[in-house]
Scaffold this motif. Structure first.
Motif, PDB file in Angstrom:
ATOM      1  N   ALA A 291       0.838  -1.202   0.000  1.00 29.57           N
ATOM      2  CA  ALA A 291       0.000   0.000   0.000  1.00 29.57           C
ATOM      3  C   ALA A 291       0.876   1.255   0.000  1.00 29.57           C
ATOM      4  O   ALA A 291       1.968   1.266   0.571  1.00 29.57           O
ATOM      5  N   PRO A 292       0.414   2.312  -0.636  1.00 31.01           N
ATOM      6  CA  PRO A 292       1.205   3.547  -0.703  1.00 31.01           C
ATOM      7  C   PRO A 292       1.529   4.114   0.678  1.00 31.01           C
ATOM      8  O   PRO A 292       0.653   4.210   1.535  1.00 31.01           O
ATOM      9  N   ASN A 293       2.789   4.495   0.867  1.00 32.94           N
ATOM     10  CA  ASN A 293       3.265   5.146   2.087  1.00 32.94           C
ATOM     11  C   ASN A 293       2.839   4.387   3.343  1.00 32.94           C
ATOM     12  O   ASN A 293       2.360   4.978   4.316  1.00 32.94           O
ATOM     13  N   CYS A 294       3.039   3.091   3.333  1.00 28.76           N
ATOM     14  CA  CYS A 294       2.670   2.252   4.480  1.00 28.76           C
ATOM     15  C   CYS A 294       3.883   1.469   4.963  1.00 28.76           C
ATOM     16  O   CYS A 294       4.610   0.873   4.166  1.00 28.76           O
ATOM     17  N   ILE A 295       4.097   1.492   6.277  1.00 30.43           N
ATOM     18  CA  ILE A 295       5.150   0.698   6.903  1.00 30.43           C
ATOM     19  C   ILE A 295       4.481  -0.337   7.797  1.00 30.43           C
ATOM     20  O   ILE A 295       3.623  -0.001   8.610  1.00 30.43           O
ATOM     21  N   VAL A 296       4.875  -1.593   7.639  1.00 33.31           N
ATOM     22  CA  VAL A 296       4.402  -2.663   8.524  1.00 33.31           C
ATOM     23  C   VAL A 296       5.608  -3.251   9.242  1.00 33.31           C
ATOM     24  O   VAL A 296       6.553  -3.725   8.601  1.00 33.31           O
ATOM     25  N   THR A 297       5.599  -3.194  10.564  1.00 33.22           N
ATOM     26  CA  THR A 297       6.617  -3.886  11.361  1.00 33.22           C
ATOM     27  C   THR A 297       5.927  -5.043  12.077  1.00 33.22           C
ATOM     28  O   THR A 297       4.761  -4.933  12.472  1.00 33.22           O
ATOM     29  N   PRO A 298       6.601  -6.174  12.251  1.00 31.34           N
ATOM     30  CA  PRO A 298       5.938  -7.410  12.697  1.00 31.34           C
ATOM     31  C   PRO A 298       5.747  -7.522  14.212  1.00 31.34           C
ATOM     32  O   PRO A 298       6.249  -8.432  14.855  1.00 31.34           O
ATOM     33  N   HIS A 299       4.973  -6.597  14.775  1.00 27.28           N
ATOM     34  CA  HIS A 299       4.637  -6.604  16.209  1.00 27.28           C
ATOM     35  C   HIS A 299       5.915  -6.663  17.058  1.00 27.28           C
ATOM     36  O   HIS A 299       6.080  -7.521  17.917  1.00 27.28           O
ATOM     37  N   VAL A 300       6.811  -5.721  16.801  1.00 29.60           N
ATOM     38  CA  VAL A 300       8.106  -5.701  17.479  1.00 29.60           C
ATOM     39  C   VAL A 300       8.366  -4.379  18.198  1.00 29.60           C
ATOM     40  O   VAL A 300       9.509  -4.031  18.485  1.00 29.60           O
ATOM     41  N   ALA A 301       7.297  -3.642  18.510  1.00 26.20           N
ATOM     42  CA  ALA A 301       7.477  -2.381  19.234  1.00 26.20           C
ATOM     43  C   ALA A 301       8.134  -2.612  20.584  1.00 26.20           C
ATOM     44  O   ALA A 301       8.853  -1.759  21.097  1.00 26.20           O
ATOM     45  N   ASP A 302       7.854  -3.766  21.176  1.00 23.03           N
ATOM     46  CA  ASP A 302       8.494  -4.136  22.438  1.00 23.03           C
ATOM     47  C   ASP A 302       9.069  -5.535  22.274  1.00 23.03           C
ATOM     48  O   ASP A 302       8.358  -6.519  22.340  1.00 23.03           O
ATOM     49  N   THR A 303      10.366  -5.598  22.041  1.00 26.81           N
ATOM     50  CA  THR A 303      11.030  -6.880  21.836  1.00 26.81           C
ATOM     51  C   THR A 303      11.320  -7.544  23.179  1.00 26.81           C
ATOM     52  O   THR A 303      11.225  -6.919  24.234  1.00 26.81           O
ATOM     53  N   GLU A 304      11.724  -8.807  23.137  1.00 25.01           N
ATOM     54  CA  GLU A 304      12.005  -9.518  24.385  1.00 25.01           C
ATOM     55  C   GLU A 304      13.133  -8.870  25.171  1.00 25.01           C
ATOM     56  O   GLU A 304      13.149  -8.925  26.405  1.00 25.01           O
ATOM     57  N   ALA A 305      14.091  -8.261  24.475  1.00 33.71           N
ATOM     58  CA  ALA A 305      15.164  -7.563  25.182  1.00 33.71           C
ATOM     59  C   ALA A 305      14.617  -6.444  26.062  1.00 33.71           C
ATOM     60  O   ALA A 305      15.213  -6.079  27.072  1.00 33.71           O
ATOM     61  N   MET A 306      13.456  -5.925  25.688  1.00 36.41           N
ATOM     62  CA  MET A 306      12.811  -4.865  26.455  1.00 36.41           C
ATOM     63  C   MET A 306      11.793  -5.421  27.442  1.00 36.41           C
ATOM     64  O   MET A 306      11.708  -4.974  28.597  1.00 36.41           O
ATOM     65  N   THR A 307      11.002  -6.414  27.003  1.00 33.85           N
ATOM     66  CA  THR A 307       9.880  -6.858  27.826  1.00 33.85           C
ATOM     67  C   THR A 307      10.282  -7.719  29.014  1.00 33.85           C
ATOM     68  O   THR A 307       9.659  -7.644  30.069  1.00 33.85           O
ATOM     69  N   VAL A 308      11.311  -8.553  28.855  1.00 29.90           N
ATOM     70  CA  VAL A 308      11.670  -9.449  29.960  1.00 29.90           C
ATOM     71  C   VAL A 308      12.074  -8.676  31.217  1.00 29.90           C
ATOM     72  O   VAL A 308      11.545  -8.937  32.309  1.00 29.90           O
ATOM     73  N   PRO A 309      12.983  -7.696  31.128  1.00 28.30           N
ATOM     74  CA  PRO A 309      13.303  -6.934  32.339  1.00 28.30           C
ATOM     75  C   PRO A 309      12.113  -6.152  32.890  1.00 28.30           C
ATOM     76  O   PRO A 309      11.944  -6.047  34.108  1.00 28.30           O
ATOM     77  N   LEU A 310      11.282  -5.613  31.992  1.00 34.12           N
ATOM     78  CA  LEU A 310      10.121  -4.849  32.444  1.00 34.12           C
ATOM     79  C   LEU A 310       9.081  -5.748  33.103  1.00 34.12           C
ATOM     80  O   LEU A 310       8.466  -5.376  34.106  1.00 34.12           O
ATOM     81  N   PHE A 311       8.887  -6.942  32.539  1.00 35.99           N
ATOM     82  CA  PHE A 311       7.939  -7.875  33.161  1.00 35.99           C
ATOM     83  C   PHE A 311       8.462  -8.334  34.518  1.00 35.99           C
ATOM     84  O   PHE A 311       7.682  -8.514  35.461  1.00 35.99           O
ATOM     85  N   ALA A 312       9.758  -8.499  34.630  1.00 41.79           N
ATOM     86  CA  ALA A 312      10.340  -8.856  35.927  1.00 41.79           C
ATOM     87  C   ALA A 312      10.038  -7.786  36.967  1.00 41.79           C
ATOM     88  O   ALA A 312       9.724  -8.094  38.138  1.00 41.79           O
ATOM     89  N   GLN A 313      10.104  -6.523  36.575  1.00 41.73           N
ATOM     90  CA  GLN A 313       9.765  -5.441  37.493  1.00 41.73           C
ATOM     91  C   GLN A 313       8.307  -5.536  37.935  1.00 41.73           C
ATOM     92  O   GLN A 313       7.983  -5.330  39.103  1.00 41.73           O
ATOM     93  N   ARG A 314       7.416  -5.856  36.983  1.00 38.42           N
ATOM     94  CA  ARG A 314       5.990  -5.982  37.315  1.00 38.42           C
ATOM     95  C   ARG A 314       5.761  -7.159  38.260  1.00 38.42           C
ATOM     96  O   ARG A 314       4.980  -7.076  39.207  1.00 38.42           O
ATOM     97  N   VAL A 315       6.455  -8.279  38.001  1.00 36.68           N
ATOM     98  CA  VAL A 315       6.332  -9.454  38.869  1.00 36.68           C
ATOM     99  C   VAL A 315       6.781  -9.119  40.290  1.00 36.68           C
ATOM    100  O   VAL A 315       6.128  -9.498  41.272  1.00 36.68           O
ATOM    101  N   ALA A 316       7.883  -8.391  40.416  1.00 37.28           N
ATOM    102  CA  ALA A 316       8.382  -8.019  41.747  1.00 37.28           C
ATOM    103  C   ALA A 316       7.380  -7.145  42.473  1.00 37.28           C
ATOM    104  O   ALA A 316       7.091  -7.356  43.668  1.00 37.28           O
ATOM    105  N   ALA A 317       6.833  -6.147  41.768  1.00 33.68           N
ATOM    106  CA  ALA A 317       5.871  -5.238  42.405  1.00 33.68           C
ATOM    107  C   ALA A 317       4.634  -5.980  42.879  1.00 33.68           C
ATOM    108  O   ALA A 317       4.140  -5.749  43.994  1.00 33.68           O
ATOM    109  N   ASN A 318       4.130  -6.899  42.068  1.00 40.58           N
ATOM    110  CA  ASN A 318       2.900  -7.593  42.433  1.00 40.58           C
ATOM    111  C   ASN A 318       3.139  -8.728  43.420  1.00 40.58           C
ATOM    112  O   ASN A 318       2.232  -9.120  44.153  1.00 40.58           O
TER     113      ASN A 318
END
Length: 338
Positions: A291-318
């Motif tokens: 499609a014209p002027n369209c960018i598709v990225t494959p659901h990678v806005a938050d990669t595992e390098a980012m989510t694992v440490p952040l999820f660990a923080q959430r697990v600790a808080a809860n």
């Protein structure tokens, strides 16, 4: 979730804008006890439990907390909860809980505390959303595909733009912070009409068309529920001014894909940046890829390098909340579905 082999988190969680319904949602105090991490026992999650004073143990009749680390397997989770009725707190792995919608409906009023990762991944996702908006405004899809020097005058600036953010969670809050240096005029559309700091105005969802009428850039950052599925369809896209840009970093099904393709191919929509699609994964050869002027990225806005440490923080808080020494973060409203 699997270990990405990356370092500590570079991000922090961002709470969504509080509305009257959110403020009224208080978690009951569950019974503390051992916590099981299922199905994948990522070492950093166990470390997070221990850091908060909790104890990780295999599933048993003594289990009181459950950290679920798979985005799928609703049936398996249902069976596990049925066989371990003493579990009083369940932590789900992602900000969006639409994959567990049926299970959550069936467990309304079961007395358990349910939490998600909402807000935990807001910073990397907001960063990705900003990148997509800038890339589409500057016509990067055509630029990166060009095999020769093609000088033209295409490209627009984000400075001073009329921006609409659909949703008022952590992604929206962080986006407003990132957009502030651009001096945008920001409107937030949310379920309630409670003011959102950093936005010039906040409108309830029933006034979405009014917000879209002057939008130059629309960011979709809302939760996917039965009420929001197909929220931006042919009528809503038609309400946008010619040349407007759409960015979706939430869930693909919030936008009518056929209507989006039609708007892009007609040239009326100025472009789209999509980290999520419907269907997903997006099949090879799908019109959105070309499609014209369209960018598709494959659901990678938050990669595992980012989510694992952040999820660990959430697990600790809860974990601390389960033990009575903290407050639950990312509480799921089982009636609202997120």
């Amino acid at each position: 979730m699997t270990a990405p082999g990356a370092g500590d988190a570079r991000h922090r969680a961002v709470a969504g804008a509080v509305g009257s319904a959110d403020a009224a949602m208080l978690a009951p105090r569950p019974e503390p006890g051992p916590i099981a991490i299922v199905p994948a026992d990522e070492p950093r999650f166990a470390e997070a439990v221990g850091r908060a004073g909790g104890h990780v143990a295999p599933l048993s009749t003594a289990t009181r907390g459950l950290v679920w680390t798979s985005a799928e397997g609703e049936d398996r989770l249902e069976e596990l909860l049925a066989s371990h009725p003493a579990i009083s707190w369940v932590q789900l792995p992602w900000a969006g809980v639409d994959a567990f919608a049926g299970l959550l409906r069936r467990h309304r009023g079961d007395g358990r505390v349910w939490t998600s990762a909402k807000g935990a991944y807001a910073q990397p996702v907001a960063e990705h959303a900003l990148m997509l908006a800038l890339a589409v405004l500057r016509e990067l899809p055509a630029r990166v595909r060009a095999g020769e020097w093609r000088a033209d005058e295409r490209g627009r600036s984000l400075y001073g733009a009329d921006v609409v953010i659909v949703g008022a969670g952590g992604i929206a809050v962080e986006l407003l912070r990132l957009l502030a240096p651009f001096g945008v005029r920001a409107t937030v559309v949310r379920r309630s009409d409670g003011a959102v700091p950093g936005a010039e105005r906040t409108l309830p969802a029933v006034r979405l068309a009014e917000a879209l009428a002057t939008a130059e850039v629309v960011f979709v950052a809302a939760a996917l529920t039965d009420d929001t599925r197909g929220l931006l369809g042919r009528e809503e896209l038609g309400a946008l001014p010619d040349g407007a840009v759409l960015v979706n970093v939430a869930r693909g099904a919030l936008v009518d894909t056929a209507a989006l393709v039609e708007a892009l191919e007609s040239g009326r929509l100025g472009g789209a940046g999509l980290d999520v699609t419907d269907p997903e994964p997006l099949p090879a050869g799908h019109p959105l890829w070309h499609a014209p002027n369209c960018i598709v990225t494959p659901h990678v806005a938050d990669t595992e390098a980012m989510t694992v440490p952040l999820f660990a923080q959430r697990v600790a808080a809860n974990t601390a909340a389960l033990l009575g020494t903290g407050r639950f973060e990312g509480l799921i409203d089982l009636d609202a579905g997120y």
